[in-house]
Write an enzyme that holds these catalytic residues in place. Structure first.
Site, short mmCIF file in Angstrom:
data_model
loop_
_atom_site.label_atom_id
_atom_site.label_comp_id
_atom_site.label_asym_id
_atom_site.label_seq_id
_atom_site.Cartn_x
_atom_site.Cartn_y
_atom_site.Cartn_z
N GLY A 1 -46.49 -13.92 -81.15
CA GLY A 1 -46.20 -13.85 -79.72
C GLY A 1 -44.72 -13.96 -79.46
O GLY A 1 -43.90 -13.48 -80.26
N GLY B 1 -42.66 -19.23 -77.21
CA GLY B 1 -43.94 -19.85 -77.55
C GLY B 1 -43.96 -20.32 -79.00
O GLY B 1 -44.31 -21.47 -79.29
N GLY B 2 -43.57 -19.45 -79.91
CA GLY B 2 -43.61 -19.79 -81.34
C GLY B 2 -42.70 -20.96 -81.65
O GLY B 2 -43.07 -21.88 -82.38
N GLU C 1 -45.00 -15.65 -85.99
CA GLU C 1 -44.32 -14.35 -86.05
C GLU C 1 -43.87 -14.08 -84.63
O GLU C 1 -44.69 -13.99 -83.71
CB GLU C 1 -45.31 -13.32 -86.59
CG GLU C 1 -44.69 -12.00 -86.94
CD GLU C 1 -44.85 -11.02 -85.81
OE1 GLU C 1 -43.95 -10.99 -84.95
OE2 GLU C 1 -45.84 -10.30 -85.81
N CYS D 1 -44.88 -5.50 -82.46
CA CYS D 1 -43.83 -6.38 -83.01
C CYS D 1 -42.78 -5.56 -83.75
O CYS D 1 -41.65 -5.99 -83.92
CB CYS D 1 -44.40 -7.38 -84.00
SG CYS D 1 -46.11 -7.77 -83.80
P1 NAP Z 1 -46.73 -16.06 -75.54
O1 NAP Z 1 -46.21 -16.49 -74.23
O2 NAP Z 1 -45.93 -16.36 -76.72
O3 NAP Z 1 -48.19 -16.72 -75.67
C1 NAP Z 1 -49.00 -16.58 -76.81
C2 NAP Z 1 -49.95 -17.78 -76.90
O4 NAP Z 1 -49.18 -18.93 -77.18
C3 NAP Z 1 -50.72 -18.07 -75.63
O5 NAP Z 1 -52.03 -18.46 -75.97
C4 NAP Z 1 -49.98 -19.24 -75.03
O6 NAP Z 1 -50.80 -20.21 -74.42
C5 NAP Z 1 -49.41 -19.95 -76.22
N1 NAP Z 1 -48.15 -20.59 -75.88
C6 NAP Z 1 -47.00 -19.98 -75.52
N2 NAP Z 1 -46.03 -20.88 -75.30
C7 NAP Z 1 -46.58 -22.09 -75.54
C8 NAP Z 1 -46.09 -23.42 -75.48
N3 NAP Z 1 -44.84 -23.68 -75.14
N4 NAP Z 1 -46.94 -24.43 -75.78
C9 NAP Z 1 -48.22 -24.17 -76.12
N5 NAP Z 1 -48.75 -22.93 -76.17
C10 NAP Z 1 -47.95 -21.91 -75.89
O7 NAP Z 1 -46.98 -14.51 -75.57
P2 NAP Z 1 -47.71 -13.54 -74.56
O8 NAP Z 1 -48.50 -14.31 -73.59
O9 NAP Z 1 -48.46 -12.64 -75.40
O10 NAP Z 1 -46.60 -12.68 -73.86
C11 NAP Z 1 -45.43 -13.19 -73.31
C12 NAP Z 1 -44.22 -12.50 -73.93
O11 NAP Z 1 -44.25 -12.67 -75.33
C13 NAP Z 1 -44.15 -10.99 -73.76
O12 NAP Z 1 -43.60 -10.60 -72.55
C14 NAP Z 1 -43.32 -10.57 -74.94
O13 NAP Z 1 -41.98 -10.66 -74.62
C15 NAP Z 1 -43.63 -11.58 -76.00
N6 NAP Z 1 -44.52 -11.07 -77.07
C16 NAP Z 1 -43.94 -10.72 -78.24
C17 NAP Z 1 -44.74 -10.25 -79.27
C18 NAP Z 1 -44.13 -9.85 -80.58
O14 NAP Z 1 -44.85 -9.46 -81.45
N7 NAP Z 1 -42.86 -9.94 -80.75
C19 NAP Z 1 -46.12 -10.15 -79.13
C20 NAP Z 1 -46.68 -10.55 -77.92
C21 NAP Z 1 -45.85 -11.02 -76.90
P3 NAP Z 1 -51.21 -20.22 -72.88
O15 NAP Z 1 -51.93 -18.96 -72.70
O16 NAP Z 1 -52.08 -21.40 -72.73
O17 NAP Z 1 -49.98 -20.30 -72.10
#
Ligand code: NAP
Length: 514
Positions: A233, A237-238, A257, A294
């Site tokens: 993600g 988040g990571g 990742e 990604c």
């Molecule tokens: P995300 O915000 O990283 O969330 C992915 C998972 O991680 C969700 O289940 C989220 O939980 C959890 N999470 C995120 N931050 C957290 C924290 N601080 N503490 C605990 N759990 C946390 O990714 P996304 O929702 O898929 O998309 C958001 C952005 O991520 C996109 O706009 C994009 O920029 C990026 N993204 C990048 C990739 C890549 O491969 N590079 C892939 C997907 C997304 P909750 O749902 O409970 O919040």
């Protein structure tokens, strides 16, 4: 049928006090009908305890028992395929071809772990008899939390590579479903729990928890009985989950990742020779899956001392009439629009070409400007790429040296570019997990030799991959037995080699008994 409840130790638990959320069709922006319950603290605790209690049994199962589990999951996926695909499409708005392709990829991934288990050598049994008798092999590490990824509702989610590699290793799994595709995730979880029941395995080896607040994921990662985490993600988040895991009394590995801009270097003679073909290929790669991969090439570095080849404009000609499906969630679209708005600010770039029919956008900037603005190296998640124009080899080398860790780097050159290629390659090896010399980085084969993970900030541990069968090593640790009586040894290390494994005995590979 989708219940919206949380799955704990084989039961879909109802909680009338739970906070609820719905998924949204990104095409219509309408909420879908099912209300999903956010997992409570008690439910999280129950799921983790069940996983921990089932670990001893599951970690000791034979490879055949795990093969049976993975085959049963495959069968279940096929039986529920139409329901899974329909929900996937409603929740992601991804087209039918992509849905079916990702479904098949998920099945194929499971197959590759079945083959790995059938072959058995991943446990790396090794024996030394010429001093103290020392015998070593890999063991599973314990209960794992897997975060579903928004951009791959099947292949990087509930029965995706993280879960299946952990099961193959003998680790129980708790999936934190991604709230953007909670229904798809639940249907796959139903398949997994049915498979576990069919195989008479402990029900605690799999739980499926929902939530739309960071609380659920944070509590899971902080729980003292959790031993590892798989995540795909955002960087934020990571990194947040990694930090949380390192602050625990017992720090645990988090295999996150995260973002990558996957630079493509096009050297002078290659650019001159293949400019038009490259522009077409790049346009397709940048917009594939509406740019939500990604491995999307977010940075294209060209060496053009003449300053006459406008690659960005050429790429943009191929995207101008393109129609793309919406992004998988309006929040991802909003984030993309916000980043583009920042890039549109005066003086940030030299040019920005936007499609007339979709949100695909190509920017261009001179290397001197790029090197002075670190914000231009940030991932813009979506159908965007930035062309950076270098006027000399020195400039291209300087730019390469300035890059952070990446999942992939592509180096495109002719034989006549080889001198520069050599210099660049020695730099690029330190920057990426996978280096390509042909084509584009989108498209990640699920095979043993794949590397999907690179130096930070692309991932939190560049020594491991999250795609391909080597991803199993994230969930294993070596244990050595010194002067252990033969009867007490695991079968894999016993003198008679009952599993008929290929083992390294005193430095030589063989499957003979001792
Ligand atoms: P995300 O915000 O990283 O969330 C992915 C998972 O991680 C969700 O289940 C989220 O939980 C959890 N999470 C995120 N931050 C957290 C924290 N601080 N503490 C605990 N759990 C946390 O990714 P996304 O929702 O898929 O998309 C958001 C952005 O991520 C996109 O706009 C994009 O920029 C990026 N993204 C990048 C990739 C890549 O491969 N590079 C892939 C997907 C997304 P909750 O749902 O409970 O919040």
């Amino acid at each position: 049928m989708i219940s919206g409840k949380n799955l704990i130790e084989g039961k879909w638990e109802h909680n009338s006090n739970a906070e609820q959320f719905q998924t949204v069709n990104p095409k219509t922006n309408e909420s879908l009908s099912v209300a999903y319950q956010q997992a409570s603290t008690d439910q999280i605790d129950l799921a983790v305890n069940a996983a921990s209690e089932s670990f001893d049994f599951f970690g000791s199962t034979t490879f055949n028992e795990r093969v049976f589990l993975l085959e049963s999951i495959q069968e279940g996926m096929h039986s529920y395929k139409s329901e899974i695909i329909a929900t996937y499409r409603a929740e992601s708005a991804l087209p039918d071809g992509r849905a079916n392709g990702e479904f098949q990829r998920t099945i194929d991934q499971i197959q590759s772990f079945i083959q790995l288990l059938n072959e058995g050598s991943f446990i790396a049994a090794s024996i030394y008899t010429k001093g103290p008798d020392l015998r070593k092999m890999f063991y599973p590490i314990g209960p794992i939390v897997v975060f579903g990824a928004s951009n791959f509702p099947l292949a990087f989610s509930t029965a995706g590579g993280d879960t299946i590699s952990a099961f193959a290793a003998g680790c129980p799994v708790i999936v934190k479903a991604h709230p953007y595709h909670a229904g798809t995730s639940e249907l796959v979880a139903q398949v997994i729990i049915k498979a576990i029941k069919k195989c008479n395995l402990p029900l605690g080896i799999f739980s499926h928890l929902g939530g739309k607040s960071h609380g659920v994921g944070s509590l899971l990662v902080s729980h003292p009985l959790i031993k590892g985490v798989g995540f795909t993600g955002s960087f934020s988040g990571g990194k947040a989950l990694y930090d949380l895991a390192q602050k625990r009394n017992e720090p645990i590995p988090v295999f996150a990742e995260m973002g990558s801009i996957n630079p493509i270097f096009i050297l002078e003679n290659k650019l001159k020779k293949d400019c038009s073909v490259l522009a077409e290929d790049l346009a397709q790669s940048v917009t594939l899956g509406t740019g939500q991969f990604c491995t999307n090439p977010g940075l294209i570095v060209i060496c053009d001392p003449s300053g006459t080849i406008n690659l960005a404009k050429k790429i943009s000609e191929s995207i101008t009439d393109l129609e793309l499906p919406p992004m998988v969630h309006s929040n991802i679209q909003k984030q993309y629009d916000k980043q583009l708005a920042t890039l549109k600010r005066k003086d940030k770039l030299d040019a920005l070409y936007s499609s007339e029919s979709c949100s695909a956008t190509i920017g261009s900037v001179k290397a001197s400007k790029f090197l002075n603005d670190h914000s231009l190296t940030e991932e813009v998640f979506g159908p965007f790429s930035l062309v950076v124009e270098c006027s000399s080899t020195d400039e291209i080398l300087k730019l390469a040296a300035s890059l952070e860790g990446q999942l992939t780097i592509t180096l495109l050159g002719e034989t006549s570019d080889q001198q520069v290629s050599k210099k660049l390659l020695s730099l690029l090896k330190t920057k990426a997990g996978r280096i390509l010399f042909h084509g584009v980085p989108t498209g990640v084969a699920v095979i043993q030799t794949m590397q999907h993970g690179g130096p930070y900030p692309a991932s939190t541990d560049s020594r491991f991959t999250s795609v391909g069968t080597d991803s199993i090593y994230r969930w294993l640790r070596p244990v050595a037995f010194q002067d252990c009586p033969n009867d007490l040894l695991p079968d894999a290390l016993k003198n008679e080699n009952p599993l008929k494994l290929e083992r390294k005995v005193d430095g030589k590979m063989n499957s003979a008994a001792l």
